[in-house]
Design a protein around this motif. Sequence first.
Motif: not given
Length: 230
Positions: A186-205
């Motif tokens: 999920r983090l190899v490429r950015d698929y999130e429409t919102l930057p905040a959701m990508h930040e959340a994915m980093v925290l989940w990982f």
Amino acid sequence: VDNGVKWVNLPCDFPPYRRVHAFARRWRVTGLLIELHDRLRDKVRQKEGRSPDPTAAIVDSQSLRAATNIPRSTSGWDGGKKVGGRKRHLVVDCLGLVLAVAVTAASVQDRDAAIPLLERLRTMYFSIRLVWADGGYAGRLVDWAAEKLQLTLEIVKRTDDTSGFVVLPRRWVVERTLSWLMRSRRLVRDYETLPAMHEAMVLWFMTMLMSSRLAGRRPGPFSRPTPRAG
């Protein structure tokens, strides 16, 4: 997070994907995800014999290609890395655990993104006094951090006579964390429409990584049993 599955393609043993997404969004907006992540980080630091409150940190960034659904308003071109998409900025402790994360367009300079990131770091962790960084953060940011935040921003540079790959002091810690993130599809490429959701994915990982570290290594579901003598 681990396999990069779309929300709509969640396994059938999950609740309806809209409900799962709603809970993920609620945890992010209300701060529950950050609280869970930070509590786990404190436990990992204590397990490693360190104080829960860090006194030093390392900052760096990583540019990623963006999917076609990413809005142009939050994406850009990183001329140095030749990457079009977004850039994630990380501050980690000396164990490589994430203290703060921010996602911007790839065109945003490291020094510009570091200002709000370091401000957030100072608000959350007043115990931190020293931050290591690479040459991309040199210049006026060093004086600004010392004057406004009472932070010592120490630049770790390569020497002029260095050629090829060299492990640099302190900087390798955050670079290792960036490589950890690349284990997640999920983090190899950015698929999130919102930057905040990508930040959340980093925290989940990182939550997954720290949970595994606290639980200890266990045999996987497909590992072969150890043969018994006799």
